[in-house]
Write a protein that holds these residues in place. Structure first.
Motif, PDB file in Angstrom:
ATOM      1  N   TYR A   1     -12.728   3.901   4.563  1.00 14.01           N
ATOM      2  CA  TYR A   1     -12.258   3.233   3.347  1.00 14.01           C
ATOM      3  C   TYR A   1     -13.426   3.011   2.399  1.00 14.01           C
ATOM      4  O   TYR A   1     -14.536   2.668   2.816  1.00 14.01           O
TER       5      TYR A   1
ATOM      6  N   TYR B   1     -10.733  -7.113  10.166  1.00 13.81           N
ATOM      7  CA  TYR B   1     -10.812  -8.141   9.133  1.00 13.81           C
ATOM      8  C   TYR B   1     -12.259  -8.295   8.676  1.00 13.81           C
ATOM      9  O   TYR B   1     -13.196  -8.089   9.460  1.00 13.81           O
TER      10      TYR B   1
ATOM     11  N   PHE C   1     -10.413  -9.247   3.479  1.00 15.91           N
ATOM     12  CA  PHE C   1      -9.625  -8.019   3.592  1.00 15.91           C
ATOM     13  C   PHE C   1      -9.187  -7.797   5.030  1.00 15.91           C
ATOM     14  O   PHE C   1      -9.745  -8.367   5.983  1.00 15.91           O
ATOM     15  N   ARG C   2      -8.164  -6.960   5.171  1.00 15.78           N
ATOM     16  CA  ARG C   2      -7.796  -6.447   6.481  1.00 15.78           C
ATOM     17  C   ARG C   2      -7.362  -5.003   6.317  1.00 15.78           C
ATOM     18  O   ARG C   2      -6.907  -4.573   5.244  1.00 15.78           O
ATOM     19  N   ILE C   3      -7.490  -4.239   7.394  1.00 18.03           N
ATOM     20  CA  ILE C   3      -7.191  -2.815   7.344  1.00 18.03           C
ATOM     21  C   ILE C   3      -6.967  -2.327   8.773  1.00 18.03           C
ATOM     22  O   ILE C   3      -7.544  -2.861   9.720  1.00 18.03           O
TER      23      ILE C   3
ATOM     24  N   GLU D   1      -3.072   0.772   5.346  1.00 20.65           N
ATOM     25  CA  GLU D   1      -2.561  -0.575   5.137  1.00 20.65           C
ATOM     26  C   GLU D   1      -3.658  -1.574   4.741  1.00 20.65           C
ATOM     27  O   GLU D   1      -3.707  -2.708   5.215  1.00 20.65           O
ATOM     28  N   TYR D   2      -4.530  -1.137   3.844  1.00 21.41           N
ATOM     29  CA  TYR D   2      -5.581  -2.037   3.344  1.00 21.41           C
ATOM     30  C   TYR D   2      -4.967  -3.132   2.484  1.00 21.41           C
ATOM     31  O   TYR D   2      -4.132  -2.872   1.625  1.00 21.41           O
ATOM     32  N   GLN D   3      -5.392  -4.373   2.705  1.00 21.40           N
ATOM     33  CA  GLN D   3      -5.001  -5.517   1.883  1.00 21.40           C
ATOM     34  C   GLN D   3      -6.228  -6.368   1.627  1.00 21.40           C
ATOM     35  O   GLN D   3      -7.142  -6.444   2.465  1.00 21.40           O
ATOM     36  N   GLU D   4      -6.257  -7.037   0.498  1.00 18.96           N
ATOM     37  CA  GLU D   4      -7.306  -8.012   0.245  1.00 18.96           C
ATOM     38  C   GLU D   4      -6.761  -9.152  -0.597  1.00 18.96           C
ATOM     39  O   GLU D   4      -5.760  -9.005  -1.303  1.00 18.96           O
ATOM     40  N   THR D   5      -7.413 -10.291  -0.487  1.00 18.42           N
ATOM     41  CA  THR D   5      -7.040 -11.453  -1.279  1.00 18.42           C
ATOM     42  C   THR D   5      -8.289 -12.130  -1.797  1.00 18.42           C
ATOM     43  O   THR D   5      -9.325 -12.152  -1.109  1.00 18.42           O
TER      44      THR D   5
ATOM     45  N   ASP E   1      -1.954 -12.327   8.214  1.00 20.52           N
ATOM     46  CA  ASP E   1      -1.566 -11.530   7.042  1.00 20.52           C
ATOM     47  C   ASP E   1      -2.422 -11.886   5.829  1.00 20.52           C
ATOM     48  O   ASP E   1      -2.090 -11.514   4.707  1.00 20.52           O
TER      49      ASP E   1
ATOM     50  N   SER F   1      -2.881 -14.689   4.382  1.00 20.34           N
ATOM     51  CA  SER F   1      -2.307 -15.723   3.521  1.00 20.34           C
ATOM     52  C   SER F   1      -2.650 -17.093   4.104  1.00 20.34           C
ATOM     53  O   SER F   1      -3.182 -17.207   5.210  1.00 20.34           O
TER      54      SER F   1
END
Length: 361
Positions: free
Chosen positions: A108, A127, A140-142, A148-152, A186, A188
């Motif tokens: 990534y 994470y 982030f997590r992936i 399925e990469y996500q970040e906040t 997740d 959150s």
């Protein structure tokens, strides 16, 4: 301007990156050579034999697609090594890479900021935390395959390098200089569970660990009775924060790396300054703060601040690295013998100022 930026980034990596991990039943460390600056992972056997370079990260513009300026490395439950780099990659902001056997590959490329740690959750996701500016960061997590990469955004407090860890219940916790926080898998529900105060420790650093008793254990670099930092414990819910040791310079000062715990429940840690020779201390104590002992004191031969990270293997041995001079010490906890492991010719400087976190097989 870009050349100046990369020079500055190289200095930052030398200050905060770490150099020691136990993975695939071998020791991994990061060596820095200069003119030009090149970071090289080495893998050696735990007796110091069999050293071989495993992966190189050039600085400047030319480099591998898995990035430059490596910042963290860990072994996941699948046996693969995963890491993050702070520069390079497709967008110049670093990448997540993996090492399988003798092959390294990119999974990534970061687009919004520089990642500064990576760990594995109980759900199999990877994470990590990263930094966008002096006052904001991201979580982030992936999946390990790069999907399925996500970040906040995490912008309430100034963000500094920090490792995450997964608690027994699956929640993920981390530390900044100002707070201890947790969030759901997740990514959150970010929640502050403790705010540091000078009397009981400020400037949280390093990684948290969950002890055999279920409490989280960590360190602060400043604050406490002598303003030299503390060791603390706290429940994963944020209740029961307690200082179990105030550093007083004699027993060390300004710790910046987290603790490790052996099967007997004893805690081990290191400070980069303080002690008899002012160059740092490796120590042990019980979870209630009693039984403090110095296992090793760094002498004047070591530059102040050179003491690095601690790793613990399954046989009960501690490994400690130093940046300058470049050394790895092996400490047998049972009989307190200390062995200076031989390093390969050409190893100049270990880059060691934040822990790699690897799972010993």
């Amino acid at each position: 301007m870009k050349k100046k930026f990369y020079s500055l980034l190289a200095i930052v990596v030398a200050m905060f990156c770490s150099s020691l991990a136990i993975a695939q039943d071998r020791l991994w460390f990061l060596n820095t050579t200069h003119f030009p600056t090149v970071y090289t992972f080495y893998a050696i056997n735990k007796d110091g034999s069999g050293a071989e370079p495993a992966m190189r990260f050039p600085s400047g513009y030319a480099g591998h697609d898995y990035g430059r300026f490596p910042f963290h490395l860990m072994q996941a439950s699948d046996g693969v090594l995963y890491g993050v780099s702070m520069g390079g990659g497709e967008h110049g902001l670093g990448a997540i890479f993996k090492i399988t056997g003798e092959k390294a590959s990119n999974i990534y490329n970061f687009t919004t900021g520089n990642a500064q740690s990576i760990t594995e959750g109980k759900d199999g996701f990877l994470y990590g935390v990263g930094k966008r500016s002096h006052s904001s960061g991201f979580i982030f997590r992936i999946k390990p395959d790069g999907s399925e990469y996500q970040e906040t955004l995490f912008s309430q407090y100034a963000f500094e390098p920090s490792e995450l860890m997964t608690t027994g219940t699956g929640e993920i916790v981390g530390v900044t200089p100002y707070i201890i926080y947790k969030f759901k898998p997740d990514i959150s529900g970010i929640q502050t569970i403790h705010t540091f105060e000078k009397a009981t420790g400020i400037q949280g650093q390093g990684n948290l660990i969950q002890g055999n008793d279920g409490y989280l254990y960590g360190i602060t670099t400043r604050g406490g009775n002598f303003n030299y930092g503390v060791i603390y414990k706290i429940s994963p819910s944020g209740e029961g924060y307690q200082v179990i040791l105030h550093f007083n310079n004699v027993n060390g000062r300004y710790p910046v790396r987290g603790l490790v715990q052996n099967n007997s429940g004893n805690l081990f840690g290191v400070t980069p300054q303080g002690g008899t020779h002012k160059s740092g201390v490796i120590f042990t104590l019980r979870p209630d703060g009693s039984g403090f002992q110095k296992l090793y004191e760094y002498t004047e031969d070591f530059n102040s601040g050179s003491a690095g990270s601690l790793k613990l293997d399954n046989e009960g041995n501690l490994y400690a690295d130093t940046r300058s001079p470049a050394r790895i010490l092996k400490i047998n906890i049972a009989n307190r013998t200390i062995t200076d492991l031989p390093l390969p010719a050409g190893v100049q400087q270990l880059t060691n100022f934040n822990l790699f976190r690897a799972v010993a097989p």
